[in-house]
Design a protein around this motif. Sequence first.
Motif, PDB file in Angstrom:
ATOM      1  N   SER A   1       0.828  -1.203   0.000  1.00  0.00           N
ATOM      2  CA  SER A   1       0.000   0.000   0.000  1.00  0.00           C
ATOM      3  C   SER A   1       0.864   1.255   0.000  1.00  0.00           C
ATOM      4  O   SER A   1       0.580   2.225  -0.719  1.00  0.00           O
ATOM      5  N   PHE A   2       1.930   1.250   0.777  1.00  0.00           N
ATOM      6  CA  PHE A   2       2.853   2.379   0.832  1.00  0.00           C
ATOM      7  C   PHE A   2       3.527   2.573  -0.527  1.00  0.00           C
ATOM      8  O   PHE A   2       3.618   3.697  -1.030  1.00  0.00           O
ATOM      9  N   PHE A   3       3.966   1.480  -1.153  1.00  0.00           N
ATOM     10  CA  PHE A   3       4.591   1.533  -2.474  1.00  0.00           C
ATOM     11  C   PHE A   3       3.611   2.091  -3.509  1.00  0.00           C
ATOM     12  O   PHE A   3       3.970   2.945  -4.318  1.00  0.00           O
ATOM     13  N   ASP A   4       2.366   1.622  -3.479  1.00  0.00           N
ATOM     14  CA  ASP A   4       1.339   2.111  -4.402  1.00  0.00           C
ATOM     15  C   ASP A   4       1.130   3.617  -4.243  1.00  0.00           C
ATOM     16  O   ASP A   4       1.068   4.356  -5.228  1.00  0.00           O
ATOM     17  N   PHE A   5       1.024   4.072  -3.000  1.00  0.00           N
ATOM     18  CA  PHE A   5       0.773   5.487  -2.720  1.00  0.00           C
ATOM     19  C   PHE A   5       1.923   6.364  -3.200  1.00  0.00           C
ATOM     20  O   PHE A   5       1.711   7.325  -3.945  1.00  0.00           O
ATOM     21  N   ILE A   6       3.142   6.031  -2.793  1.00  0.00           N
ATOM     22  CA  ILE A   6       4.317   6.844  -3.151  1.00  0.00           C
ATOM     23  C   ILE A   6       4.546   6.828  -4.661  1.00  0.00           C
ATOM     24  O   ILE A   6       4.777   7.871  -5.273  1.00  0.00           O
ATOM     25  N   SER A   7       4.447   5.658  -5.274  1.00  0.00           N
ATOM     26  CA  SER A   7       4.680   5.536  -6.717  1.00  0.00           C
ATOM     27  C   SER A   7       3.649   6.333  -7.508  1.00  0.00           C
ATOM     28  O   SER A   7       4.006   7.053  -8.447  1.00  0.00           O
ATOM     29  N   SER A   8       2.365   6.203  -7.151  1.00  0.00           N
ATOM     30  CA  SER A   8       1.330   6.935  -7.888  1.00  0.00           C
ATOM     31  C   SER A   8       1.487   8.443  -7.690  1.00  0.00           C
ATOM     32  O   SER A   8       1.278   9.210  -8.634  1.00  0.00           O
ATOM     33  N   LEU A   9       1.880   8.877  -6.511  1.00  0.00           N
ATOM     34  CA  LEU A   9       2.091  10.303  -6.257  1.00  0.00           C
ATOM     35  C   LEU A   9       3.220  10.844  -7.129  1.00  0.00           C
ATOM     36  O   LEU A   9       3.068  11.886  -7.788  1.00  0.00           O
ATOM     37  N   ILE A  10       4.327  10.137  -7.168  1.00  0.00           N
ATOM     38  CA  ILE A  10       5.478  10.571  -7.986  1.00  0.00           C
ATOM     39  C   ILE A  10       5.120  10.581  -9.465  1.00  0.00           C
ATOM     40  O   ILE A  10       5.397  11.552 -10.186  1.00  0.00           O
ATOM     41  N   ILE A  11       4.468   9.516  -9.931  1.00  0.00           N
ATOM     42  CA  ILE A  11       4.100   9.436 -11.347  1.00  0.00           C
ATOM     43  C   ILE A  11       3.113  10.552 -11.706  1.00  0.00           C
ATOM     44  O   ILE A  11       3.257  11.195 -12.753  1.00  0.00           O
ATOM     45  N   LEU A  12       2.118  10.806 -10.843  1.00  0.00           N
ATOM     46  CA  LEU A  12       1.150  11.881 -11.117  1.00  0.00           C
ATOM     47  C   LEU A  12       1.836  13.240 -11.216  1.00  0.00           C
ATOM     48  O   LEU A  12       1.497  14.055 -12.080  1.00  0.00           O
ATOM     49  N   ILE A  13       2.800  13.501 -10.353  1.00  0.00           N
ATOM     50  CA  ILE A  13       3.530  14.770 -10.404  1.00  0.00           C
ATOM     51  C   ILE A  13       4.310  14.874 -11.719  1.00  0.00           C
ATOM     52  O   ILE A  13       4.274  15.904 -12.395  1.00  0.00           O
ATOM     53  N   LEU A  14       4.987  13.789 -12.097  1.00  0.00           N
ATOM     54  CA  LEU A  14       5.810  13.808 -13.315  1.00  0.00           C
ATOM     55  C   LEU A  14       4.987  13.942 -14.597  1.00  0.00           C
ATOM     56  O   LEU A  14       5.420  14.598 -15.544  1.00  0.00           O
ATOM     57  N   ILE A  15       3.814  13.315 -14.637  1.00  0.00           N
ATOM     58  CA  ILE A  15       3.019  13.336 -15.875  1.00  0.00           C
ATOM     59  C   ILE A  15       1.924  14.397 -15.870  1.00  0.00           C
ATOM     60  O   ILE A  15       1.132  14.459 -16.809  1.00  0.00           O
ATOM     61  N   SER A  16       1.886  15.248 -14.864  1.00  0.00           N
ATOM     62  CA  SER A  16       0.833  16.266 -14.806  1.00  0.00           C
ATOM     63  C   SER A  16       0.837  17.190 -16.033  1.00  0.00           C
ATOM     64  O   SER A  16      -0.249  17.551 -16.509  1.00  0.00           O
TER      65      SER A  16
ATOM     66  N   VAL B   1     -14.123   4.798 -10.654  1.00  0.00           N
ATOM     67  CA  VAL B   1     -12.832   4.789 -11.330  1.00  0.00           C
ATOM     68  C   VAL B   1     -12.801   5.994 -12.265  1.00  0.00           C
ATOM     69  O   VAL B   1     -13.826   6.361 -12.852  1.00  0.00           O
ATOM     70  N   TYR B   2     -11.640   6.638 -12.367  1.00  0.00           N
ATOM     71  CA  TYR B   2     -11.484   7.824 -13.199  1.00  0.00           C
ATOM     72  C   TYR B   2     -10.691   7.474 -14.454  1.00  0.00           C
ATOM     73  O   TYR B   2      -9.691   6.773 -14.395  1.00  0.00           O
ATOM     74  N   LYS B   3     -11.169   8.003 -15.598  1.00  0.00           N
ATOM     75  CA  LYS B   3     -10.472   7.852 -16.871  1.00  0.00           C
ATOM     76  C   LYS B   3     -10.665   9.155 -17.641  1.00  0.00           C
ATOM     77  O   LYS B   3     -11.593   9.912 -17.359  1.00  0.00           O
ATOM     78  N   PHE B   4      -9.777   9.397 -18.624  1.00  0.00           N
ATOM     79  CA  PHE B   4     -10.044  10.499 -19.530  1.00  0.00           C
ATOM     80  C   PHE B   4     -11.203  10.084 -20.418  1.00  0.00           C
ATOM     81  O   PHE B   4     -11.273   8.942 -20.879  1.00  0.00           O
TER      82      PHE B   4
ATOM     83  N   LEU C   1      -4.604   6.968 -17.481  1.00  0.00           N
ATOM     84  CA  LEU C   1      -3.736   7.684 -16.540  1.00  0.00           C
ATOM     85  C   LEU C   1      -4.446   8.208 -15.282  1.00  0.00           C
ATOM     86  O   LEU C   1      -3.881   8.127 -14.193  1.00  0.00           O
ATOM     87  N   PRO C   2      -5.666   8.738 -15.378  1.00  0.00           N
ATOM     88  CA  PRO C   2      -6.323   9.222 -14.164  1.00  0.00           C
ATOM     89  C   PRO C   2      -6.580   8.134 -13.110  1.00  0.00           C
ATOM     90  O   PRO C   2      -6.876   8.447 -11.956  1.00  0.00           O
ATOM     91  N   GLN C   3      -6.452   6.874 -13.488  1.00  0.00           N
ATOM     92  CA  GLN C   3      -6.625   5.812 -12.493  1.00  0.00           C
ATOM     93  C   GLN C   3      -5.534   5.858 -11.431  1.00  0.00           C
ATOM     94  O   GLN C   3      -5.687   5.272 -10.353  1.00  0.00           O
ATOM     95  N   LEU C   4      -4.459   6.582 -11.706  1.00  0.00           N
ATOM     96  CA  LEU C   4      -3.442   6.799 -10.671  1.00  0.00           C
ATOM     97  C   LEU C   4      -4.038   7.538  -9.478  1.00  0.00           C
ATOM     98  O   LEU C   4      -3.577   7.381  -8.346  1.00  0.00           O
TER      99      LEU C   4
ATOM    100  N   LYS D   1      -5.765   7.171  -3.831  1.00  0.00           N
ATOM    101  CA  LYS D   1      -6.838   7.116  -2.833  1.00  0.00           C
ATOM    102  C   LYS D   1      -6.940   5.750  -2.145  1.00  0.00           C
ATOM    103  O   LYS D   1      -7.742   5.581  -1.237  1.00  0.00           O
ATOM    104  N   GLY D   2      -6.174   4.759  -2.611  1.00  0.00           N
ATOM    105  CA  GLY D   2      -6.201   3.430  -2.003  1.00  0.00           C
ATOM    106  C   GLY D   2      -7.336   2.551  -2.503  1.00  0.00           C
ATOM    107  O   GLY D   2      -7.622   1.515  -1.918  1.00  0.00           O
ATOM    108  N   GLU D   3      -7.996   2.943  -3.597  1.00  0.00           N
ATOM    109  CA  GLU D   3      -9.103   2.168  -4.136  1.00  0.00           C
ATOM    110  C   GLU D   3      -8.640   1.093  -5.113  1.00  0.00           C
ATOM    111  O   GLU D   3      -9.357   0.121  -5.353  1.00  0.00           O
ATOM    112  N   MET D   4      -7.465   1.301  -5.698  1.00  0.00           N
ATOM    113  CA  MET D   4      -6.895   0.351  -6.644  1.00  0.00           C
ATOM    114  C   MET D   4      -5.414   0.172  -6.314  1.00  0.00           C
ATOM    115  O   MET D   4      -4.863   0.923  -5.513  1.00  0.00           O
TER     116      MET D   4
END
Length: 166
Positions: free
Chosen positions: A36-51, A85-88, A137-140, A145-148
Amino acid sequence: MYEPDIATIKFKEMAGTPTMSLHMTTPNEGALMLKSFFDFISSLIILILISPLMAVIAISIKVFSKGPVFFKQERLGLHGRKFLVYKFRTMVENAEELKKSLEEMNEADGPVFKIKNDPRIIPYIGTFLRKTNLDELPQLINVLKGEMSLVGPRPPITSEAKGYEI
């Protein structure tokens, strides 16, 4: 002795009476917490990079189609928990209503609905996003949020899951 696939059996004594209980959580809570920690940190970093890329996609959707940038759909998560779930958005705004008139064109078996050249797809940007999977991408945000989870099965649509055979 029977061993269930999705639960563990534990024997305890309650008020002097032997009892058996089924536990749905993993016996290794440490590994689950680390994942869960890995999912949270990884998705946060990826979201920042691909914003910046996500901003370009959002603007493109607005240019080619009126309506919201994101498509939200109810899905079933772990143990049947419902979440959005969020998608474009890659289809026209009223795509769900149009689905009923296109049901005879369904090319998939079972509860899944698929049409190869779906007329509801937004020209150019919708086709591109689907081919490249950038619409996902928005599924990040769902992962954040810990849903996926970053790794795991695709959460089914509620209506699809109702059609599954057990």
